[in-house]
Design a protein around this motif. Structure first.
Motif, PDB file in Angstrom:
ATOM      1  N   CYS B  99       0.820  -1.221   0.000  1.00  0.00           N
ATOM      2  CA  CYS B  99       0.000   0.000   0.000  1.00  0.00           C
ATOM      3  C   CYS B  99       0.849   1.265   0.000  1.00  0.00           C
ATOM      4  O   CYS B  99       0.339   2.366  -0.224  1.00  0.00           O
ATOM      5  CB  CYS B  99      -0.959   0.003   1.185  1.00  0.00           C
ATOM      6  N   THR B 100       2.168   1.101   0.254  1.00  0.00           N
ATOM      7  CA  THR B 100       3.023   2.299   0.263  1.00  0.00           C
ATOM      8  C   THR B 100       3.673   2.549  -1.107  1.00  0.00           C
ATOM      9  O   THR B 100       4.418   3.516  -1.260  1.00  0.00           O
ATOM     10  CB  THR B 100       4.132   2.191   1.331  1.00  0.00           C
ATOM     11  N   LEU B 105      -0.774   4.668  -3.271  1.00  0.00           N
ATOM     12  CA  LEU B 105      -1.010   5.472  -2.057  1.00  0.00           C
ATOM     13  C   LEU B 105      -2.462   5.925  -1.941  1.00  0.00           C
ATOM     14  O   LEU B 105      -3.001   6.035  -0.845  1.00  0.00           O
ATOM     15  CB  LEU B 105      -0.107   6.716  -2.067  1.00  0.00           C
ATOM     16  N   ALA B 106      -3.079   6.204  -3.079  1.00  0.00           N
ATOM     17  CA  ALA B 106      -4.431   6.760  -3.051  1.00  0.00           C
ATOM     18  C   ALA B 106      -5.517   5.690  -3.119  1.00  0.00           C
ATOM     19  O   ALA B 106      -6.697   6.007  -3.243  1.00  0.00           O
ATOM     20  CB  ALA B 106      -4.608   7.757  -4.198  1.00  0.00           C
ATOM     21  N   VAL B 107      -5.123   4.413  -3.018  1.00  0.00           N
ATOM     22  CA  VAL B 107      -6.131   3.342  -2.988  1.00  0.00           C
ATOM     23  C   VAL B 107      -6.684   3.262  -1.564  1.00  0.00           C
ATOM     24  O   VAL B 107      -5.912   3.179  -0.601  1.00  0.00           O
ATOM     25  CB  VAL B 107      -5.500   1.991  -3.407  1.00  0.00           C
ATOM     26  N   PRO B 108      -8.012   3.305  -1.404  1.00  0.00           N
ATOM     27  CA  PRO B 108      -8.570   3.446  -0.049  1.00  0.00           C
ATOM     28  C   PRO B 108      -8.403   2.228   0.855  1.00  0.00           C
ATOM     29  O   PRO B 108      -8.549   2.344   2.068  1.00  0.00           O
ATOM     30  CB  PRO B 108     -10.062   3.705  -0.298  1.00  0.00           C
ATOM     31  N   ARG B 111      -4.571  -1.597   4.004  1.00  0.00           N
ATOM     32  CA  ARG B 111      -3.522  -1.152   4.929  1.00  0.00           C
ATOM     33  C   ARG B 111      -3.483  -1.936   6.238  1.00  0.00           C
ATOM     34  O   ARG B 111      -2.543  -1.804   7.010  1.00  0.00           O
ATOM     35  CB  ARG B 111      -3.694   0.338   5.236  1.00  0.00           C
ATOM     36  N   GLY B 112      -4.526  -2.723   6.483  1.00  0.00           N
ATOM     37  CA  GLY B 112      -4.638  -3.402   7.781  1.00  0.00           C
ATOM     38  C   GLY B 112      -3.472  -4.319   8.084  1.00  0.00           C
ATOM     39  O   GLY B 112      -2.903  -4.273   9.175  1.00  0.00           O
ATOM     40  N   MET B 114      -0.466  -4.426   6.835  1.00  0.00           N
ATOM     41  CA  MET B 114       0.798  -3.689   7.024  1.00  0.00           C
ATOM     42  C   MET B 114       0.873  -3.103   8.440  1.00  0.00           C
ATOM     43  O   MET B 114       1.923  -3.152   9.092  1.00  0.00           O
ATOM     44  CB  MET B 114       0.911  -2.581   5.996  1.00  0.00           C
ATOM     45  N   LEU B 115      -0.244  -2.570   8.922  1.00  0.00           N
ATOM     46  CA  LEU B 115      -0.251  -1.995  10.274  1.00  0.00           C
ATOM     47  C   LEU B 115      -0.036  -3.093  11.314  1.00  0.00           C
ATOM     48  O   LEU B 115       0.708  -2.914  12.279  1.00  0.00           O
ATOM     49  CB  LEU B 115      -1.560  -1.243  10.520  1.00  0.00           C
ATOM     50  N   ASN B 118       3.567  -3.956  11.479  1.00  0.00           N
ATOM     51  CA  ASN B 118       4.391  -2.906  12.062  1.00  0.00           C
ATOM     52  C   ASN B 118       4.309  -2.855  13.579  1.00  0.00           C
ATOM     53  O   ASN B 118       5.287  -2.527  14.243  1.00  0.00           O
ATOM     54  CB  ASN B 118       4.003  -1.552  11.482  1.00  0.00           C
TER      55      ASN B 118
END
Lengths: 117, 142
Positions: B99-100, B105-108, B111-112, B114-115, B118
């Motif tokens: 997602c980065t 970047l602008a795809v809604p 991200r879950g 990846m978070l 992290n």
């Protein structure tokens, strides 16, 4: 005038300053409602410039990030500007990890953000 | 010798609806908040749990109330170990795009995971992609 249950609004010049009622933006139903209310500001109320003040927000999930990205696209499509401010460090880290700090224009505080429109 | 207060297990089977997910999340967080995790650790554990439980309910079981999500949390003096299983057909985490990537970047969405990676010490999926195991080491000296 539309009803905003999840947002508190104030108009400063040509900028609509938005504060969030919820301290934790994570419940899926709330996020849907929040998204609709934000989108209405652009699509129904014809506001162009939005400043989202995150001072009251303690937590948000990836679903909320998705709404902000969609909002950013809608604001740009309407020829406006979207800025974010007062993001506490824990939440800024979420933006940094996902590199969304590069997508969004994030200012330290509301005064900085208002001056930058 | 008394049992270490950091050694405990919570197991829950919940229907695939958001309210049930929220209740088990809050139950676990209430427990963690009584322990000496740092505020950043608590923030990260909350975020990882939120993302994993929502993924299981929404993307795994697709809100099918006839399917359950199983949550097992084992805490020890060294770490917390969390397993979240759904009854869906699974997915391949390697298929989830980065997602980065500037083009994404602008795809809604997306991200879950990846978070989760992290904020947790370890995040692994089973081969079928419907079970995720996450671990978080306790802060040194805790």
């Amino acid at each position: 005038m539309a009803v905003h249950r999840r947002l508190q609004l104030s108009q400063v010049g040509e900028v609509c300053v938005v504060r969030f009622v919820d301290r934790k933006i994570l419940d899926e139903a709330n996020i849907q409602e929040l998204g609709q209310e934000l989108f209405q500001l652009i699509e129904d109320e014809d506001r162009k410039n939005l400043l989202l003040n995150f001072s009251s927000v303690e937590f948000l999930s990836s679903a909320a990030l998705g709404k902000l990205i969609t909002l950013d696209k809608k604001v740009k499509a309407h020829g406006g500007k979207l800025k974010l401010s007062n993001i506490r460090p824990e939440i800024y880290e979420v933006f940094a990890i996902t590199k969304l700090n590069k997508l969004f224009d994030i200012k330290d505080d509301e005064a900085d953000a208002l001056a930058s429109f | 010798m008394s049992k270490d207060s950091r050694t405990w297990t919570i197991e829950r089977a919940i229907p695939s609806e958001r309210g049930a997910g929220r209740r088990v999340l809050e139950e676990l967080l209430n427990r963690f908040e009584t322990e000496n995790w740092t505020p950043r650790d608590l923030f990260g554990i909350r975020l990882a749990l939120e993302e994993a439980i929502v993924n299981a309910i929404m993307h795994g079981n697709r809100l099918d109330r006839s399917k359950q999500v199983h949550v097992v949390c084992k805490s020890s003096a060294e770490k917390v170990w969390i397993k979240i299983s759904d009854e869906g057909s699974g997915f391949n985490p390697a298929d989830v795009p980065d997602c980065t990537d500037p083009d994404r970047l602008a795809v809604p969405s997306g991200r879950g995971i990846m978070l989760m990676r992290n904020y947790m010490t370890r995040v692994e999926y089973n081969l079928a992609g419907n079970v995720v195991v996450m671990e978080k080491s306790r802060p040194a000296g805790s």
